[in-house]
Write a protein that holds these residues in place. Structure first.
Motif, PDB file in Angstrom:
ATOM      1  N   VAL A 238       0.826  -1.257  -0.098  1.00  0.00           N
ATOM      2  CA  VAL A 238      -0.185   0.076   0.001  1.00  0.00           C
ATOM      3  C   VAL A 238       1.022   1.242  -0.036  1.00  0.00           C
ATOM      4  O   VAL A 238       0.918   2.031  -1.017  1.00  0.00           O
ATOM      5  N   LEU A 239       1.854   1.214   0.776  1.00  0.00           N
ATOM      6  CA  LEU A 239       2.549   2.424   1.112  1.00  0.00           C
ATOM      7  C   LEU A 239       3.510   2.771  -0.154  1.00  0.00           C
ATOM      8  O   LEU A 239       3.468   3.883  -0.716  1.00  0.00           O
ATOM      9  N   GLN A 240       4.101   1.864  -0.809  1.00  0.00           N
ATOM     10  CA  GLN A 240       4.937   1.825  -1.871  1.00  0.00           C
ATOM     11  C   GLN A 240       4.305   2.233  -3.185  1.00  0.00           C
ATOM     12  O   GLN A 240       4.569   3.027  -3.959  1.00  0.00           O
ATOM     13  N   VAL A 299      -7.655   2.517  -5.421  1.00  0.00           N
ATOM     14  CA  VAL A 299      -6.632   1.656  -5.591  1.00  0.00           C
ATOM     15  C   VAL A 299      -6.322   0.983  -4.295  1.00  0.00           C
ATOM     16  O   VAL A 299      -6.213  -0.078  -3.682  1.00  0.00           O
ATOM     17  N   THR A 300      -6.301   1.869  -2.935  1.00  0.00           N
ATOM     18  CA  THR A 300      -5.925   1.465  -1.650  1.00  0.00           C
ATOM     19  C   THR A 300      -7.380   0.691  -1.221  1.00  0.00           C
ATOM     20  O   THR A 300      -7.244  -0.397  -0.640  1.00  0.00           O
ATOM     21  N   ALA A 301      -8.518   0.974  -1.588  1.00  0.00           N
ATOM     22  CA  ALA A 301      -9.721   0.241  -1.587  1.00  0.00           C
ATOM     23  C   ALA A 301      -9.694  -0.932  -2.083  1.00  0.00           C
ATOM     24  O   ALA A 301      -9.889  -1.932  -1.465  1.00  0.00           O
ATOM     25  N   VAL A 302      -8.970  -1.172  -3.279  1.00  0.00           N
ATOM     26  CA  VAL A 302      -9.265  -2.505  -3.941  1.00  0.00           C
ATOM     27  C   VAL A 302      -8.158  -3.226  -3.161  1.00  0.00           C
ATOM     28  O   VAL A 302      -8.450  -4.580  -2.895  1.00  0.00           O
ATOM     29  N   LEU A 303      -6.819  -2.730  -2.992  1.00  0.00           N
ATOM     30  CA  LEU A 303      -6.125  -3.495  -2.119  1.00  0.00           C
ATOM     31  C   LEU A 303      -6.485  -3.790  -0.893  1.00  0.00           C
ATOM     32  O   LEU A 303      -6.352  -5.057  -0.615  1.00  0.00           O
ATOM     33  N   PHE A 304      -7.107  -3.093  -0.238  1.00  0.00           N
ATOM     34  CA  PHE A 304      -7.668  -3.584   1.298  1.00  0.00           C
ATOM     35  C   PHE A 304      -8.804  -4.649   0.970  1.00  0.00           C
ATOM     36  O   PHE A 304      -8.836  -5.434   1.744  1.00  0.00           O
ATOM     37  N   ARG A 305      -9.582  -4.440  -0.086  1.00  0.00           N
ATOM     38  CA  ARG A 305     -10.646  -5.418  -0.324  1.00  0.00           C
ATOM     39  C   ARG A 305      -9.806  -6.845  -0.647  1.00  0.00           C
ATOM     40  O   ARG A 305     -10.366  -7.883  -0.149  1.00  0.00           O
ATOM     41  N   THR A 306      -9.206  -7.024  -1.682  1.00  0.00           N
ATOM     42  CA  THR A 306      -8.100  -8.268  -1.789  1.00  0.00           C
ATOM     43  C   THR A 306      -7.608  -8.622  -0.673  1.00  0.00           C
ATOM     44  O   THR A 306      -7.329  -9.929  -0.608  1.00  0.00           O
ATOM     45  N   SER A 307      -7.167  -7.778   0.305  1.00  0.00           N
ATOM     46  CA  SER A 307      -6.288  -8.214   1.281  1.00  0.00           C
ATOM     47  C   SER A 307      -6.886  -9.416   2.080  1.00  0.00           C
ATOM     48  O   SER A 307      -6.369 -10.239   2.629  1.00  0.00           O
TER      49      SER A 307
END
Lengths: 319, 288
Positions: A238-240, A299-307
């Protein structure tokens, strides 16, 4: 608060106590807001208000000198349908993020794994590999990068020696982007340090139990290391990713501030700077800023969701 | 990984470990090459700069440095250096002060909306700077502060860098509460127990904040590019910018001499404080 009321009998504390306690709470609450006041001021004046203003400006035509003129969705329409440079900046940024972030994280993880088992020299390597993360953000290194990847620079010469003639990366569209991405990959030290700290928190007993059961090293990596490390991996990802979307200095240096060749390093922020501060289209740049904000949020939301499907939190699993 | 070595139990030559060190050293050499190249090039005569793979110059061209010391656009390097120091120093003081105040409230005090405000603070770590950039510029422009150092220093006094608030909160949460309770019994209010008890114990996190702030502010290019335009107010980073457009190769030596000068404080900071930096970075990700 004062020591005098300590000897008071607890039985007495029923009826007269609340106002006193309340007064204490209010005073303490007041103290908290005094401590918070710089942050609150900053959050309101330099974050919330600017976000609102930037949203408003994105619907206007504004050049900093004349009053903003309301144009409705004009900026957005122009951006999405009439501005090929905008789409080239989106393409360049996405390409860069997709190349740089996975390479950087893979390298960071590989080096962290190598260092983890080391007895001697670990802290030396850890610091040494971390150094580029601090130096690489500088204009000095960006200029070095341009020279080393330029026509006749070290990389070009080395590749020529083995028969690949690039004629310099900096003036070839696809290659220039790759050169900037490599500068980011070179700064893998910060995620590496975070990986290493995460690896060291994995209990040794897990590996001991697994090797008693005869699990191979590959098996241990897949079944223990990766799941236990997944929260840290997610954090780094997420950060990078967020940082990569905002990269500016190396693209500015490599392309002389123009985003060339052929707009291949015209990253989103570089184009935003160009529209807002070079061409004085503050309204248009504000619209770009808001799209960037929404894109990063998405993008962050998608990353959180797939996480949810791949990030494993140890204390949840134990229950 | 170490467990396999003990379970196998053979005392053979540690090939694995040697290979690991060899690999790390090789990687390190590749990674340090750009730095070595920078230093070498800053000392090369003009005709050797390009098309030479040899790092070592045939003779040391110290005149590159004397040219660099003259500076850019009639502004000496001394002036550029003190401008950079002023901005970075102001930013360090501002960040340490404002971020530790906010962090103490979030870590230790109770107040209404603490949960949502903390969540908001964390969210601003992810907020792209560009979303607030243009209105901030307009505000500072209205205040007549463009082309001064205020836009670069003032925000740091308002705890706008949430990353550091978070870093200090993480650290303060690890301190034993008993100390403040003891201080309270001794008659300390929240202010005295902050300044006399908590702050001294938070020193490692404050040092980390100070060093990171210094290095990031020193390296910062974008904000300085936007807010400063008189050459005498330029920082070292901005002065290097004038070499960005220049395609003339003759200025290569002085350009990289100046790059070395601009990089030197960061290298020194890194060498002196690498423990704080590495651990600060590690803590920011792991406990989160």
């Amino acid at each position: 608060m004062t020591t005098t009321d300590i000897p008071a009998k607890p039985a007495r504390a029923k009826s007269p106590a609340p106002p006193r306690q309340q007064r204490g709470r209010i005073r303490r609450e007041g103290a908290a807001w005094v401590f918070l006041s710089p942050w609150v001021l900053g959050a309101v004046v330099l974050t919330l208000l600017p976000m609102a203003v930037s949203l408003y400006l994105s619907f206007t035509d504004y050049d900093l000198f004349n009053a903003p003129r309301w144009v409705g969705l004009r900026n957005y329409v122009q951006m999405f349908t009439e501005d090929p440079r905008y789409w080239r900046s989106v393409g360049a940024t996405l390409m860069y993020v997709v190349i740089a972030v996975p390479l950087q994280l893979a390298l960071a993880l590989a080096v962290a794994l190598a260092l983890k088992s080391m007895k001697r020299g670990k802290s030396f390597y850890r610091s040494a590999f971390y150094a580029p993360s601090l130096l690489g953000a500088s204009m000095s290194i960006a200029l070095v990068w341009r020279a080393v990847f330029n026509d006749g620079g070290t990389v070009d010469n080395l590749l020529s020696d083995i028969g690949i003639h690039t004629g310099g990366w900096v003036n070839k569209p696809g290659w220039a982007l790759l050169a900037v991405a490599l500068l980011t990959v070179w700064q893998f030290g910060a995620p590496m340090v975070i990986f290493l700290a995460g690896l060291q928190q994995i209990p040794v007993e897990l590996y001991e139990a697994a090797s008693v059961d005869g699990a191979s090293r590959k098996r241990q990596f897949i079944s223990i290391t990766l799941p236990m490390l997944s929260p840290v991996l997610f954090f780094n990802l997420v950060l990078q990713t967020i940082q990569a979307f905002q990269v500016f200095t190396p693209a500015f240096a490599v392309s002389g501030g123009k985003g060339g060749p052929a707009d291949s390093t015209l990253f989103y922020t570089l184009y935003l700077y160009d529209r807002g501060f070079v061409a004085s289209h503050m309204g248009y740049a504000s619209a770009m800023a808001w799209v960037l904000l929404l894109a990063i949020g998405a993008v962050t939301a998608v990353l959180f969701r797939t996480s949810r499907s791949w990030v494993f939190y140890a204390n949840e699993g134990e229950r | 990984m170490t467990t396999t070595a003990t379970t196998v139990g053979r005392r053979s030559f540690p090939w694995r470990r040697v290979a690991l060190h060899a690999g790390c050293l090789a990687a390190l050499l590749v990674m340090l090459y750009p730095l070595a190249w920078l230093v070498a090039t800053s000392l090369k005569p003009a005709d050797e700069v390009i098309a030479s793979l040899n790092l070592l110059p045939s003779k040391l061209e110290w005149s590159n440095y004397s040219t660099a010391l003259d500076g850019v656009d009639d502004v000496s390097v001394g002036r550029l250096l003190s401008n950079s120091l002023l901005i970075a120093g102001g930013a360090v003081i501002g960040n340490v002060l404002s971020c530790s105040l906010a962090a103490y409230a979030f870590a230790r005090l109770r107040f209404r909306f603490r949960g949502p405000l903390f969540a908001f603070m964390i969210a601003t770590i992810m907020l792209p700077h560009h979303a607030v950039l243009i209105p901030q510029y307009i505000i500072f422009n209205q205040l007549g502060m463009v082309n001064t150092y205020w836009p670069l220093i003032l925000p740091k006094f308002l705890a706008t860098e949430a990353f550091f608030v978070f870093l200090i909160v993480q650290f303060m949460r690890g301190l034993p509460r008993e100390l403040e309770e003891a201080a309270r019994i001794d008659g300390c209010g929240p202010f005295r127990s902050f300044f006399l008890v908590v702050l001294p114990l938070t020193r490692p996190a404050l040092i980390t904040t100070a060093i990171f702030t210094f290095i990031w502010t020193w390296n910062d290019f974008f904000t300085q590019l936007i807010y400063l335009f008189s050459p005498e107010k330029f920082t070292l980073t901005l002065a290097l910018r004038s070499f960005v457009d220049a395609s003339s190769q003759s200025a290569f030596g002085p350009m990289f001499a100046m790059s070395v000068i601009a990089l030197l404080p960061i290298v020194l900071f890194f060498l002196a404080f690498q423990r704080f930096l590495v651990e600060g970075m590690a803590n920011s990700g792991v406990k989160g």
